[in-house]
Write a protein that holds these residues in place. Structure first.
Motif, PDB file in Angstrom:
ATOM      1  N   UNK A   1      78.598  18.232   6.518  1.00  0.00           N
ATOM      2  CA  UNK A   1      77.613  18.832   7.306  1.00  0.00           C
ATOM      3  C   UNK A   1      77.366  20.275   6.771  1.00  0.00           C
ATOM      4  N   UNK A   2      76.234  20.680   6.563  1.00  0.00           N
ATOM      5  CA  UNK A   2      75.583  21.833   6.003  1.00  0.00           C
ATOM      6  C   UNK A   2      76.404  22.907   7.056  1.00  0.00           C
ATOM      7  N   UNK A   3      76.678  23.780   5.904  1.00  0.00           N
ATOM      8  CA  UNK A   3      77.550  25.187   6.607  1.00  0.00           C
ATOM      9  C   UNK A   3      76.587  25.972   7.365  1.00  0.00           C
ATOM     10  N   UNK A   4      76.894  26.299   8.641  1.00  0.00           N
ATOM     11  CA  UNK A   4      76.120  27.150   9.499  1.00  0.00           C
ATOM     12  C   UNK A   4      76.159  28.629   8.704  1.00  0.00           C
ATOM     13  N   UNK A   5      75.072  29.383   8.764  1.00  0.00           N
ATOM     14  CA  UNK A   5      75.038  30.415   8.151  1.00  0.00           C
ATOM     15  C   UNK A   5      74.951  31.302   9.379  1.00  0.00           C
ATOM     16  N   UNK A   6      75.254  32.820   9.439  1.00  0.00           N
ATOM     17  CA  UNK A   6      75.749  33.672  10.421  1.00  0.00           C
ATOM     18  C   UNK A   6      74.590  33.709  11.177  1.00  0.00           C
ATOM     19  N   UNK A   7      73.318  33.797  10.661  1.00  0.00           N
ATOM     20  CA  UNK A   7      71.990  33.738  11.538  1.00  0.00           C
ATOM     21  C   UNK A   7      71.219  32.406  11.165  1.00  0.00           C
ATOM     22  N   UNK A   8      70.893  31.790  12.083  1.00  0.00           N
ATOM     23  CA  UNK A   8      69.924  30.594  11.835  1.00  0.00           C
ATOM     24  C   UNK A   8      68.619  30.846  12.644  1.00  0.00           C
ATOM     25  N   UNK A   9      67.565  31.578  11.668  1.00  0.00           N
ATOM     26  CA  UNK A   9      66.384  31.772  12.218  1.00  0.00           C
ATOM     27  C   UNK A   9      65.566  30.665  11.990  1.00  0.00           C
ATOM     28  N   UNK A  10      64.947  30.111  12.610  1.00  0.00           N
ATOM     29  CA  UNK A  10      63.980  28.843  12.345  1.00  0.00           C
ATOM     30  C   UNK A  10      62.813  29.181  11.767  1.00  0.00           C
ATOM     31  N   UNK A  11      62.093  30.419  12.058  1.00  0.00           N
ATOM     32  CA  UNK A  11      61.036  31.087  11.528  1.00  0.00           C
ATOM     33  C   UNK A  11      61.315  31.481   9.941  1.00  0.00           C
ATOM     34  N   UNK A  12      62.475  32.180   9.855  1.00  0.00           N
ATOM     35  CA  UNK A  12      62.775  32.688   8.541  1.00  0.00           C
ATOM     36  C   UNK A  12      62.850  31.270   7.612  1.00  0.00           C
ATOM     37  N   UNK A  13      63.520  30.389   8.086  1.00  0.00           N
ATOM     38  CA  UNK A  13      63.831  29.243   7.337  1.00  0.00           C
ATOM     39  C   UNK A  13      62.521  28.342   6.748  1.00  0.00           C
ATOM     40  N   UNK A  14      61.626  28.206   7.872  1.00  0.00           N
ATOM     41  CA  UNK A  14      60.260  27.434   7.529  1.00  0.00           C
ATOM     42  C   UNK A  14      59.494  28.567   6.469  1.00  0.00           C
ATOM     43  N   UNK A  15      59.852  29.669   6.396  1.00  0.00           N
ATOM     44  CA  UNK A  15      58.810  30.390   5.666  1.00  0.00           C
ATOM     45  C   UNK A  15      59.778  30.325   3.994  1.00  0.00           C
ATOM     46  N   UNK A  16      60.913  30.041   4.072  1.00  0.00           N
ATOM     47  CA  UNK A  16      61.570  30.008   2.604  1.00  0.00           C
ATOM     48  C   UNK A  16      60.962  28.771   2.239  1.00  0.00           C
ATOM     49  N   UNK A  17      61.063  27.650   2.788  1.00  0.00           N
ATOM     50  CA  UNK A  17      60.842  26.507   2.066  1.00  0.00           C
ATOM     51  C   UNK A  17      59.396  26.345   1.819  1.00  0.00           C
ATOM     52  N   UNK A  18      58.308  27.025   2.594  1.00  0.00           N
ATOM     53  CA  UNK A  18      57.000  27.215   2.451  1.00  0.00           C
ATOM     54  C   UNK A  18      56.593  28.118   1.091  1.00  0.00           C
TER      55      UNK A  18
END
Length: 430
Positions: A199-216
């Motif tokens: 199971x992916x390790x949860x980061x301290x802060x999981x911000x959906x917008x930030x994660x989407x921006x990283x992939x984009x």
């Protein structure tokens, strides 16, 4: 050649189970491709625009959840997402034959099922693409993609061949029971795959917008990934315009019955199967990058044979053109999928897949609407001409990118570009 060498990855028990689950799920999916629009055309007497809108609804999920789906899937075990999506899709499809038997089936019911099924398919496909490197390893991606494409091609042959007679015998709505059963069995079989992801390790802060921006950002800054994504967007837009009027043209202009239409679509499956069998050899001879633009350039123009077809021998020539279109498409997709997976770090696989799908599939609903509108104005044949021309032009982004001369896959995933950093991914090609 020893039998074990021919089997390759199929000797691995878990890959074999994924292979079998893919066969069952794809069989159900290919039946949907024929039975769902025929339910609108034959059972509900839908017009061209309504058929085009139904096509749009099947792909609208990419626009609704395309980007966040990648971030969500990267937080979960991909195998679990695939199983859940299969089982829920099976339940959703059951509503069509139930509504038909109850006398409640309407075009709006088909729209709703197509939309929900499409949203679930987004999650399934993102998880599926992300799971394969974990299951087979990056060194086996071309073989894995090629074998899975071959199986999808076989079901492209068998699905319409089964669906055509069933539609004629029991009607299109009832035929969707077979699709539902295929999806359900696919999910159950995937449960038996023993290899589990951590199971992916949860980061301290999981911000959906930030994660989407990283992939984009990763995809847009990568010259090859960016080119493949935009090339797919153009291709898919015009392919869906073409497909939205293909069944209308075959049913109303050539006079084919459901069984004959099923044979035409099975011919496309034969082309896809041949493409899957040839994909590895063609990519090695031509080069992994060049084949991505050369294959569609040689085969997409043959789709223009269809609008010339009339009852008689010309239908056979048009069917050969569609088979060639499928052959080129599968050769391209096998090489392209392997490139995308090899270039992407594990932690970004879900977001890479979701980002490319969001952009490349985002135009599909528009393609369905444009196909329906074009069919109303120019007729089904005119729309097929437009679709064939557009698919041919889709080679330009890949031809004008580094893929034009890249003959081999990268040996390891390219680093993820950081926001504000230089274009690290581009340096992998220099």
């Amino acid at each position: 050649m020893p039998n074990s060498s021919r089997l390759g990855l199929l000797r691995d028990r878990d890959f074999g189970r994924l292979f079998a689950a893919t066969a069952l799920g794809q069989l159900g999916d290919r039946i949907i491709f024929l039975a769902l629009p025929l339910a609108a055309i034959a059972a509900l007497h839908a017009d061209e625009f309504q058929v085009g809108l139904l096509t749009a609804m099947t792909a609208a999920g990419s626009l609704l959840v395309g980007l966040p789906a990648g971030a969500w899937v990267d937080r979960m075990r991909k195998r679990s997402v695939m199983i859940s999506a299969d089982l829920v899709r099976a339940l959703v499809l059951l509503t069509i034959p139930v509504a038909w038997w109850a006398g409640l089936l309407s075009i709006w019911c088909l729209y709703a099922v197509a939309l929900v099924h499409g949203v679930l398919t987004v999650f399934f496909d993102v998880a599926y693409v992300s799971y394969l490197p974990h299951l087979v390893g990056r060194g086996n991606l071309v073989e894995g993609n090629s074998k899975l494409s071959a199986m999808r091609s076989v079901t492209s042959i068998g699905g319409p061949t089964v669906a055509g007679p069933l539609v004629g015998l029991i009607g299109a709505p009832a035929t969707l029971l077979v699709s539902s059963a295929g999806m359900a069995m696919s999910g159950v079989l995937a449960i038996t795959i023993r290899k589990r992801e951590k199971k992916p390790e949860p980061s301290e802060r999981r911000e959906l917008g930030r994660e989407i921006k990283e992939g984009l950002t990763f995809v847009l800054k990568h010259p090859a990934l960016r080119a493949m994504m935009f090339g797919d967007a153009v291709f898919n837009l015009f392919l869906v315009m073409y497909q939205s009027m293909l069944l209308v043209f075959l049913e109303r202009e050539t006079g084919l019955q459901p069984f004959g239409i099923g044979l035409i679509l099975s011919g496309m499956g034969c082309g896809a199967l041949l493409g899957a069998l040839l994909a590895t050899a063609v990519s090695e001879r031509v080069g992994q990058g060049p084949v991505i633009w050369l294959a569609p350039l040689l085969t997409c123009p043959l789709a223009a044979l269809m609008p010339w077809a009339r009852p008689g021998w010309s239908v056979c020539a048009a069917a050969v053109g569609l088979a060639a279109l499928s052959l080129g498409g599968v050769v391209r997709v096998v090489s392209q999928s392997s490139f995308q997976q090899a270039m992407t770090p594990d932690r970004l696989l879900g977001r890479m897949s979701a980002t490319t799908r969001f952009v490349s599939w985002g135009g599909i609903p528009l393609g369905g609407i444009l196909g329906g509108a074009s069919g109303s104005v120019f007729g089904a044949a005119g729309t097929l001409w437009i679709g064939a021309a557009g698919m041919t032009l889709s080679v330009l982004p890949n031809f004008l990118s580094p893929l034009r001369t890249m003959r081999t896959l990268p040996t390891e995933a390219s680093p993820s570009p950081r926001i504000g950093a230089g274009d690290q991914s581009a340096r992998a090609f220099r």
